[in-house]
Structure formats: structure tokens, C-alpha cells
Enzyme design. Structure first.
Site, PDB file in Angstrom:
ATOM      1  CD  GLN A 101      -2.930   1.406   2.330  1.00 45.70           C
ATOM      2  OE1 GLN A 101      -2.471   1.778   3.326  1.00 45.70           O
ATOM      3  NE2 GLN A 101      -4.288   1.123   2.168  1.00 45.70           N
ATOM      4  CE1 TYR A 188      -3.664   9.387   7.393  1.00 37.84           C
ATOM      5  CE2 TYR A 188      -4.580   7.585   6.524  1.00 37.84           C
ATOM      6  CZ  TYR A 188      -3.821   8.006   7.580  1.00 37.84           C
ATOM      7  OH  TYR A 188      -4.038   7.727   8.726  1.00 37.84           O
ATOM      8  NE  ARG A 235      -8.498  -0.338   2.644  1.00 39.81           N
ATOM      9  CZ  ARG A 235      -8.792  -0.649   3.857  1.00 39.81           C
ATOM     10  NH1 ARG A 235      -8.101   0.112   4.814  1.00 39.81           N
ATOM     11  NH2 ARG A 235      -9.293  -1.692   3.978  1.00 39.81           N
ATOM     12  N   GLY A 331      -9.846  -7.049   9.480  1.00 39.87           N
ATOM     13  CA  GLY A 331      -8.687  -6.592   9.903  1.00 39.87           C
ATOM     14  C   GLY A 331      -8.349  -7.027  11.532  1.00 39.87           C
ATOM     15  NE  ARG A 332     -10.762  -2.470  15.684  1.00 45.04           N
ATOM     16  CZ  ARG A 332     -11.347  -1.814  15.090  1.00 45.04           C
ATOM     17  NH1 ARG A 332     -11.788  -2.212  13.861  1.00 45.04           N
ATOM     18  NH2 ARG A 332     -11.167  -0.616  14.981  1.00 45.04           N
TER      19      ARG A 332
END
Length: 374
Positions: A101, A188, A235, A331-332
Site C-alpha cells: 500500500q 490522507y 482504496r 482487520g482486527r
């Protein structure tokens, strides 16, 4: 077999993935210092999770100004390339597929992280609110801080940044990654250009939605020229509701998020890239994406679609069965369960996550989560 829809092979670009379970980009802040180099410990961490059908590395900054959090890895020096090569070699030894990424935080940074203590860069000189950067305060210690006031990029500097994305993509391929994902989410740099809140330019990069998508378009085209469309994904975080006032979350909610992100996905479709990844709101009781948006994403984009955001295996399988997703990211659960696909397919219980060890630190809470022992 439980949740069978997640365990059918699927083509992604020119690669056949063994399942539809994605290990998504997850910031862990454990790069080797000095130099923000992917560490041997990171090689172990990724290798442990290579049973995912598809993996995306944690965000890796494309240049020194792209860093907003201490100890995150980069991909702009030869030492960083060599560090990542150890990671990709380890993943490939387990027959995994991994993309890098590519990350630039833009204004979500602090002068303490910037070269020569300069201001962070952004499309416009608008300070980020409801966001935090993370700076080092000592060896292995740091603190969350408010982002510094950024300065607006010149057009010439924007063109240079496009080239930096392309160079980072080239570096990623040299490092052995199977492809790259452009991080255009979570408030971002690329998201800042897209957003009417962060971008108040009056030149060709601001104003209309078409102009605000120009930076994304140019970065995608530049990276496609380096790696090819089959080895590229993007993404997004298309938030449809405002976040809680006390929540530190750096997504940006547009006046018309549906139009904004469908138009952004049209940019990707025009370039023929391999996939779009949609990261949904992931806080407790977060609302689901509108069904109309999911349908329009599918109708607009002919590549693979990945969804992420507190999915259970059951919910993810339903989305695949409905034809709205091709892959689902966890994810988690994948942090705490390195053998997550085996646990899902067999119905085995999951390890609990230790939130205190998510960011920074050692092997504890990183590579010491056990696989299922029966």
C-alpha cells in the site's frame, strides 16, 4: 465447510487467489529504526498470515514528507526496499499474494516528522481537525499530537508527487510485491485532493469534482504505466455520515458522497485496474453503506471489489453471495488470529484482540498470537 462463498478461488488481475479472505493494510508501527525499514519481526508477522487469499501491506510512505506516525515503514530508500524484500520472500514461501500500500498522509502530519521541521504539504493550507499525528518522544515512546498547519503544494510540486508515487510503485515491484494499492482513503493526501473540505484550490486541481479528481487520475495513470493495470488497486473510504465529535477519525464526509465516489470509481474503471477496496466506517454501531451505493459500485466497476469494516464471516459471505463483493477483508480478527481462514472454514473460536499492543512495541501482541490448537 462453513461460509463456503469465502473459499472459492477468484481471479485478481492475472493471479488466481486461493480464497476470498483479505488481510488488509493495518498500521502497526514496528519498523526498524533508524530508517523506517521493514523489520525481521514484520517478516514473521506477514508470513504467519499468508493463508489469506490476498494480502495488502500496512501503509508505507512514498517519501519522507508522507509520514504522519512515527515508526511506520517507507519504500523510498534502498534499505527499505531490501527490508520489504524479506517480507515478500517470507509470504511467497507460504504461497501468499501480497501488494504494497502506497501512502502519503499529506496534512495529517506534524513538523516533528517532516524533513527539517517543515510544515506538512497538502492541496490547501487548511489544518486538519478531529485527527492526530504520532511523534516519537524518546526511544520506543511517543505521543499523539494535533497535526501542524500545512502549506499548499504548487502545481509543479503536485507533478513531482505524481512521479514519487510511480517511483514508489517501481520500488515495490523491486521489493518483490505482486502489485500495489494506492491509499486514497481516510483523509490522507489523495483523499484531501478529492474532498471539498480539504481542497479549496482555484486551479486545475480544485473547484469542480472533475478537477478535484485530477490528482487521483494522474497518480493512477502514472502507476499503471509502471506496474500495469492488473497489478494495481485503489482504496477509498466513502463515509456517508458524520463521525462522533469525540472520535479521532480522519475520514471526510462530502456533501454528496455517492456522486463523489462513483465518479472516483469511474476514474479507476477507465484505467482498467484490478480492484477497488472500500473501507467502511468501523466504529461501534456504525451505519452500513447504502445498498444503492453498493449496487452502483458494482454497476460502475468491472474489476474486483473488496469491502472491509468489522465484517463477520457470515456477513462477508452474504455480500459475496449477493454478487456485491468479490473479496472481504478482516482487520482486527486477522491481527489476533494468524490462522483466520482455517478458523473461519472450520468454525473454530477466535482469539481476543489486545488493543493495547496495536501500535508500536515488540513481538508481544504482534507475532505471539497462537494458532488454533484444538
Amino acid at each position: 465447510m462453513q461460509h463456503q462463498a469465502l473459499f472459492t478461488p477468484v481471479e485478481l488481475g492475472g493471479v488466481t487467489l486461493k480464497n476470498r479472505i483479505v488481510f488488509p493494510p493495518l498500521t502497526r508501527q514496528r519498523s526498524a529504526q533508524p530508517g523506517d525499514i521493514a523489520s525481521d519481526l514484520m517478516s514473521v508477522y506477514y508470513c504467519q498470515r499468508a493463508s489469506a487469499g490476498f494480502m495488502v501491506s500496512e501503509g508505507t510512505q512514498i517519501e519522507p514528507r508522507g509520514q504522519g506516525y512515527a515508526w511506520t515503514p517507507g519504500i523510498y530508500t534502498q534499505a527499505q526496499i531490501e527490508g520489504w524484500r524479506k517480507v515478500t520472500d517470507a509470504v511467497h514461501a507460504e504461497h501468499g499474494v501480497i501488494f504494497a500500500q502506497l501512502w502519503h498522509v499529506g496534512r495529517i502530519s506534524h513538523h516533528g516528522l517532516q524533513p527539517d521541521g517543515a510544515a506538512p504539504v497538502a492541496p490547501s493550507a487548511i489544518q486538519a481537525t478531529n485527527a492526530k499525528a504520532f511523534i516519537e518522544t524518546g526511544v520506543g515512546t511517543g505521543e499523539l499530537v494535533a497535526p501542524s498547519m500545512p502549506r499548499a503544494l504548487t502545481v509543479a510540486e503536485i507533478k513531482e508527487l505524481v512521479a514519487l508515487y510511480a517511483r514508489a510503485a517501481s520500488n515495490a515491484i523491486e521489493a518483490g510485491f505482486d502489485g500495489v494499492e494506492i491509499h486514497a482513503a481516510n483523509g490522507y493526501l489523495i483523499n484531501q485532493f478529492i474532498s471539498e473540505h480539504a481542497n479549496q484550490r482555484d486551479d486545475e486541481y480544485g473547484g469542480s469534482l472533475h478537477n478535484r479528481l485530477r490528482f487521483l487520475r494522474e497518480v493512477v495513470e502514472a502507476v499503471v504505466a509502471v506496474v500495469g493495470p492488473d497489478r494495481l488497486g485503489v482504496r477509498f473510504t466513502p463515509l456517508f455520515t458524520s463521525t462522533d465529535q469525540d472520535r479521532v477519525y480522519i475520514g471526510l464526509v462530502e456533501q454528496d458522497p455517492h456522486e463523489t465516489y462513483i465518479e472516483a470509481i469511474k476514474v479507476l474503471e477507465a484505467s482498467g485496474i484490478a480492484y477497488v477496496s472500500i473501507a467502511e466506517a468501523d466504529w461501534d454501531n456504525a451505519p452500513d453503506l447504502p445498498e444503492s451505493f453498493r449496487r452502483d459500485v458494482r454497476d460502475t466497476f468491472s474489476g474486483r471489489i473488496i469491502y472491509a469494516g468489522r465484517y463477520t464471516a457470515e456477513r462477508g459471505a452474504r455480500l459475496v453471495e449477493a454478487g456485491l463483493a468479490d473479496l472481504v477483508a478482516f482487520g482486527r480478527p486477522f491481527i489476533a488470529n494468524p490462522d483466520l481462514p482455517a478458523r473461519i472454514v472450520n468454525g473454530w473460536p477466535l482469539n481476543p484482540l489486545n488493543p493495547s499492543s496495536l501500535y508500536g512495541g515488540t513481538a508481544a501482541g504482534f507475532t505471539d498470537y497462537p494458532t488454533y490448537a484444538g
